[in-house]
Each structure stands twice: as structure tokens, then as C-alpha cells.
Design an enzyme around this catalytic site. Structure first.
Site, PDB file in Angstrom:
ATOM      1  CG  HIS A 114     -25.561  39.949  22.707  1.00  0.00           C
ATOM      2  ND1 HIS A 114     -26.092  40.019  21.804  1.00  0.00           N
ATOM      3  CD2 HIS A 114     -25.354  41.146  23.005  1.00  0.00           C
ATOM      4  CE1 HIS A 114     -26.519  41.079  21.326  1.00  0.00           C
ATOM      5  NE2 HIS A 114     -26.039  41.864  22.054  1.00  0.00           N
TER       6      HIS A 114
ATOM      7  CD  GLU B 246     -27.105  36.364  21.609  1.00  0.00           C
ATOM      8  OE1 GLU B 246     -26.249  36.625  20.778  1.00  0.00           O
ATOM      9  OE2 GLU B 246     -28.123  37.259  21.746  1.00  0.00           O
TER      10      GLU B 246
ATOM     11  CG  HIS C 152     -24.980  37.681  17.492  1.00  0.00           C
ATOM     12  ND1 HIS C 152     -25.308  38.687  18.493  1.00  0.00           N
ATOM     13  CD2 HIS C 152     -23.868  38.153  16.740  1.00  0.00           C
ATOM     14  CE1 HIS C 152     -24.599  39.682  17.989  1.00  0.00           C
ATOM     15  NE2 HIS C 152     -23.673  39.547  17.314  1.00  0.00           N
TER      16      HIS C 152
ATOM     17  CD  GLU D 224     -28.980  36.057  15.740  1.00  0.00           C
ATOM     18  OE1 GLU D 224     -29.198  35.302  16.605  1.00  0.00           O
ATOM     19  OE2 GLU D 224     -28.773  37.450  15.792  1.00  0.00           O
TER      20      GLU D 224
END
Length: 657
Positions: free
Chosen positions: A251, A254, A383, A475
Site C-alpha cells: 500500500h 504505508e 504494512h 503491521e
């Protein structure tokens, strides 16, 4: 911006119109470039550079006729020279690109400044030719005549420019390396795409004996998806050496993962040179691939808003407005259907035909082709937006349940892998519930993806169900585009986790599957009793099976051979894969049963992914097969790219004609 059509289709549309440009040489002249008469450099008319494959150079003005005496943009676009630049990335499997493309564009669209054509530097051409000539030799192709360093390039004294300056840049004063010791200095800053490319290539140059860069494809806007690889023999798969990958910036907004991988590349290079035994052992026993940015187009959108000010979704998607982590084939739904039937394989699931009816991003195709080319064992996608490690499945066992625990057959191993990252991360282990990611504290900062939130088309599920590779999702923090001053702290928090997770690729067992004569058996199945998920052997007959500690019954089998069963015990504290080899003996089968056994391992329908790289004629080591020189005087395999050129076929690419 260049549409992501399959290359053969793209070429056909261009090549069939090539003759409109007319021949540039007299009929009795051999088309090797002698008839081209470079124009005078002075008093040139500078016009906008509007060639799609040359639109990312460091300048935006050119002049016609160019250095090959091609009179207009249209003539250039339909020339065999330009067609070569458009496919050279695929022909050489990303080697020497985008460097070769930039060099060729400097001839087809020379730099024009103040009414003067400026030629590219000869020393740049000579250096690139020295590096890239082996790649051309490997596919039996002659060095292109229009990249003749003596003829079309000039010396610095004559006033030249470096066509690779956008990629290379120049060393800042504080980046210059001491003559007696490699620098341990890493600039903890955000990197634009050109800066990222420059740092990765410079890092590979510093550690050229253990590192190299290569491109796996191009983004929708034409940026190369650049990978830096670390290995004791970069560019080669070594027998029993596991393949590992990190992917960042899927993404575009990110960005922490992108920066962590840029820093990790520099760290690995420096520490190896300094003699760090842990890093040397890791690189000498593992082939590591780092792709810092899978979505460089989205990153540009996010970076335009600036760190700390980026919206939650600005730049998330690629240039086609596709979410790349929702763009992979939904094999999880296929898995749930297959799993309900006893005796049916639920691994290495083919891509459904209907998937290709939708819009598939070139970035997604590049990743899928990459995964088929290299036998990856372990992977992580980095991410941002929370602080937790998630693992497959990401799509719920019940399609209408937004949150539902949906484990894979390798649930125990995936939890072990996830903990390897989380337990080494100080903030993931922080006991405060008010911190970023605090809501995952009672789970140990790891979670099954579908139990968090369910979605389809994710990259991690695809890795597990289509290949041998186990992939988790990390994440890295609640701020997707953190301010620059936070990057050093983020590196300190993640460095040990990044290293610890890479070392997990050596857990479980590894070995070879051969016949009684020692010949490797490709695509043999490795089964573990009680775990309904098989892995397959690579082209050299080697395999890797990630397994948790304990006693396992392991079976090797292949069509036409007897199966072999072994009992394996993996100690609790064992950190190196145990060696378990299998020798299979021939089995006489009825022809119908034999063919039935083969069908499950192959694709029964046409697979459009093959068209994305049309030279992949099988699922094995097609790169090596593709590059075998022709021995009998026949045309090389790549000649089919140019069969529509009629009398403009680039015979100058043939070594023997």
C-alpha cells in the site's frame, strides 16, 4: 504511463505498423547501422520528449532527427531499436535494467538543451557493457549496434552527460565511504523512488560479492520493481539454500516497511563487511530478497501530501486505483470447497480462469511470476496502520462472517513464525493497553487474519495456497506515513525482529528427492501426516518444509515412483533445518493411472500468467532453459519477438547471420 498489456500483444500492435516508417537504409545495405548518419549537434530544435518508454529520464527535451537519423517520434516508436528497449527487461529477466533502457533512450531520444544535442558519456556505456555483456551472451544475442560506445558516445572532454544520473545520483559529502573501512552510517530519512534506487544500487556495488539488484517487473506508471538480493552466490539458487523474501509498501501510503527494508539492506551489507558472525552466517546460508516498494506509484501520491499529513487512503492504491492486497486470486474460497472433499489436494491450487476476467495489476502479475520463478520458503509483507502480526487465512471460512478464526493446516507453525517477529519487538511486548496495538496485548500481538477482519484477494493466502511459501503480515505502527524523526526509533524497534524472522527460514526439515541413480526429481510431493498441506521439490530436487518441534511422519512421493516414509523428530531448541533425503524407486503403473496422477500437478487450462512472460514454457527452471544458446544455427528463442518486422527484422542482434 504504459498500459499493462501482455507483451506479445503489445508488440503485435506496434510491429505491424512498423513498415509505415519506411526503410532507413538502401535495399542493398545490411541493416547493421552503417547507413545511419548522426545529425549535427548544433542548432538543434528542442521538442518535448514524448516516448512512453523514455518518459522517466532526467531530462524532458529531445531533438529530431536523433542520433540514428530517425526523423520523428513516430519513426522511433515503430523502429526495431525502440521495440528492443520495450522488451529488453523481459529478455534479460530484469538484469541491467532500467540501466540499458536509459542508455538506449539516450540515443533514440538524445538530450537537447539550449538548441544543442548533448551526447551520452562513453565511459558510462563502456562500464555498462562490461557488466551486461554476459547477460546478452547468456541468451545468444549480440550487443545492440546503437549502443556502440565508440560510435554514438563521446568523452567527457567533448562535453557529455551521464544518462544514468537519475538512477545513480552522486554521493553526498556525508555519504562518502572511508577508504580503509566500510561506513556503518545509515541515513534515517524518507527515500523518493530515485533515491531508493540509488541507495540499493550503491549498496549492491559496495557488497558486490554478496549482493545484486534486479527488477521483477514494472509498475503501471513504468517504475521498475527493484529487488536487492543477498547471498553467498547472488543471482543463483544453491542446492538446499532456502529462499526468503520481504515485501514492503504494497500500500503506497504505508511507508515504514519500505524504509525498514532500505535500512536493512544497508545494515546487512555493512555488518557482513565488518565481520559480524551472525550476519555472515545468515547470508552464507540463505538467499535473501528485499523488495522495499511493491507500489512506487502509490508512494508518489502519498509522498506528495507529506509525512504526517497523509490521509488514511491517499496513495494506498496503485496508479490503476487497485488495492494490490485485494488483487490476488481468491484461492481461499477454492480451498474451503476442496477441503470438504476427502482425498483431494488442497495445496498448489491453480489460478481460476475467471480471475483473469477482472483487472489484474502489472505489480500483481510481477509478484506472481516472481513467486513461480524462485522457490520461496518464507516471506513477510510489511504494512502500517496498527501494531500486530497476522497470519493466514485472511479470508473467513464463512464468507458472511467479518471476524472468524480461520486457521490453515499449518496453524501451529504460523503461530511460531508470528511470535518470532512479535516477541523480538519491544513495543509489541509492551504491557500497556493504551499503546498502539494495545488491543492485541492479550493475544501476544499476533492474530489470525480472518479473526481480525476478513478480506479476499490477499497476498499471504495466495502464497500459501499456490506455492510452497509461508507468508505473514506485519503491521509496523499506527502511523502509516510517520515523520522523519520517528524513523530511527522504528528501525531500533524492528531490527532484531527482521533478523529473527529471517532466521526462522531454517526451521523444520530440508533435503533432496532423487531416483536410485541420483537424478533429482522435480515436483515431488513432501507430505506430513496430520497436516493437509504438501510442499513440492524445486528444479534441483531440493525441498524445505517448515515444521514446529515434535515428531512427524514425512512421506515423499512422485508419479511413477514408490513412496517413501520416514519418522522425523525435531528437537524443541533446534534452530537449523534437519536433513532428510529421499531416494525413490520406479513403479510400473497402468498408463491411465499414471496420467491421472500427473494431471493434478499441471494446469489443465491456459494460464494467462504465462503470457506476462511468454518465455516461461514450464513451471521449472525456465530461466536456465531459456538462455541456452542455439547450437545448430537456428534462430534463438527470442527471435519470435521480432517476426512481425518483415525486412526491418533486427538481424544486427543475431551473432551468426
Amino acid at each position: 504511463m504504459w498500459p499493462s498489456f501482455p507483451l506479445p500483444l503489445l508488440l503485435l500492435g506496434s510491429l505491424t505498423r512498423l513498415t509505415a516508417a519506411g526503410p532507413r537504409c538502401k535495399p542493398d545495405q545490411d541493416t547493421i547501422g552503417e547507413c545511419h548518419s548522426p545529425p549535427t549537434a548544433e542548432n538543434a530544435k528542442c521538442v518535448d520528449l514524448d516516448l512512453l518508454y523514455c518518459n522517466d529520464l532526467s531530462y524532458n527535451k529531445t531533438s529530431y532527427p536523433n542520433l540514428l537519423d530517425q526523423k520523428s517520434r513516430e519513426v522511433v516508436e515503430f523502429s526495431s531499436e525502440y521495440i528492443l528497449l520495450s522488451v529488453i527487461h523481459n529478455l534479460l529477466q530484469g538484469e541491467c535494467n532500467p540501466d540499458l533502457r536509459f542508455l538506449g533512450c539516450a540515443i533514440l531520444a538524445p538530450r537537447c538543451d539550449g538548441g544543442r544535442v548533448i551526447r551520452p558519456c562513453r565511459h558510462v556505456c563502456e562500464s555498462l557493457k562490461k557488466s551486461c555483456q554476459p547477460a546478452f551472451d547468456g541468451i545468444d544475442m549480440a550487443w545492440p549496434y546503437f549502443l556502440d560506445c565508440d560510435r554514438f558516445f563521446v568523452s567527457e572532454e567533448e562535453g557529455c552527460y551521464n544518462p544514468l544520473e537519475k538512477l545513480r545520483g552522486s554521493l553526498d559529502e556525508n555519504e562518502e565511504l572511508p577508504s580503509n573501512m566500510p561506513s556503518t552510517f545509515i541515513q534515517f530519512t524518507h527515500h523518493s523512488y530515485p533515491q531508493m534506487v540509488r541507495v540499493l544500487k550503491k549498496t549492491a556495488s559496495r557488497c558486490s560479492h554478496i549482493a545484486k539488484t534486479y527488477s521483477i517487473g514494472r509498475s503501471f506508471d513504468g517504475k521498475d520493481l527493484l529487488v536487492i538480493e543477498f547471498s553467498s552466490r547472488p543471482g543463483q539458487h544453491e542446492l538446499l539454500e532456502p529462499e526468503f523474501k520481504y515485501i514492503g509498501n504494497i500500500h503506497g501510503n504505508e511507508v515504514t516497511g519500505k524504509e525498514m527494508l532500505i535500512y536493512l539492506a544497508q545494515y546487512l551489507c555493512t555488518e557482513y563487511l565488518l565481520g559480524n558472525p551472525r550476519i555472515q552466517s545468515l547470508i552464507n546460508t540463505t538467499r535473501i530478497h528485499l523488495l522495499p516498494s511493491m507500489n512506487p506509484d502509490g508512494y508518489d501520491v502519498a509522498a506528495a501530501e507529506g509525512a504526517g499529513y497523509n490521509g488514511w487512503t491517499s496513495g494506498r492504491q496503485n496508479a490503476q486505483h487497485l488495492d494490490l492486497n485485494r488483487n490476488f486470486p481468491d484461492l481461499t474460497s477454492e480451498y474451503y470447497q476442496l477441503a470438504s472433499t476427502r482425498g483431494v489436494r488442497t495445496d498448489h491450487i491453480p489460478i481460476p480462469q475467471y480471475y483473469w476476467w477482472g483487472k489484474v495489476a502489472p505489480e500483481t502479475k510481477a509478484i506472481m511470476k516472481w513467486m513461480r520463478t524462485i522457490p520461496f520458503v518464507l516471506s513477510a509483507s510489511l504494512h502500517g496502520g496498527d501494531l500486530v502480526v497476522s497470519y493466514p487465512f485472511d479470508f473467513s471460512n464463512h464468507p458472511f462472517e467479518e471476524k472468524m478464526f480461520s486457521p490453515t493446516p499449518d496453524e501451529k507453525m504460523f503461530r511460531l513464525l508470528s511470535r518470532a517477529y512479535a516477541n523480538a519487538h519491544p513495543m509489541m511486548m509492551d504491557k500497556s493497553e493504551n499503546r498502539c496495538g494495545g488491543n492485541f496485548l492479550n493475544r501476544g500481538s499476533i492474530i489470525n487474519g480472518a479473526d481480525w477482519y476478513s478480506f479476499t484477494g490477499g497476498m499471504s493466502d495466495f502464497n500459501y495456497l499456490h506455492t510452497n511459501c509461508f507468508e505473514i503480515t506485519v503491521e509496523l505502527g499506527c502511523m502509516k506515513f510517520p515523520p522523519e524523526e520517528a524513523l530511527y526509533t522504528l528501525w531500533q524497534h524492528n531490527k532484531e525482529s527482521l533478523l529473527n524472522f529471517m532466521e526462522m527460514v531454517h526451521r523444520g526439515i530440508k533435503g533432496t528427492v532423487t531416483d536410485k541413480f541420483g537424478k533429482p526429481i522435480k515436483n515431488a510431493r513432501i507430505l506430513v501426516r496430520g497436516i493437509r498441506h504438501d510442499v513440492t521439490t524445486a528444479a534441483d530436487g531440493d525441498y524445505w518444509r517448515l515444521l514446529p518441534p515434535g515428531t512427524h511422519i514425512v512421506i515423499a512421493q512422485a508419479p511413477g515412483y514408490t513412496k517413501m516414509i520416514k519418522k522425523v523428530t525435531i528437537p524443541l531448541r533446534m534452530k537449523r533445518a534437519g536433513r532428510v533425503d529421499f531416494i525413490l524407486h520406479p513403479l510400473v503403473l497402468h498408463p491411465k493411472r499414471f496420467m491421472k496422477g500427473l494431471q493434478r500437478n499441471g494446469y489443465k487450462h491456459h494460464d494467462p500468467l504465462e503470457d506476462f512472460d511468454p518465455h516461461a514454457e514450464n513451471n521449472g527452471d525456465f530461466v536456465g532453459e531459456r538462455r541456452k544458446p542455439s547450437q545448430d544455427g537456428s534462430k534463438p528463442w527470442w527471435w519470435s519477438y521480432f517476426t512481425s518486422l518483415n525486412h526491418h527484422k533486427p538481424t544486427w542482434l543475431l551473432k551468426y547471420h
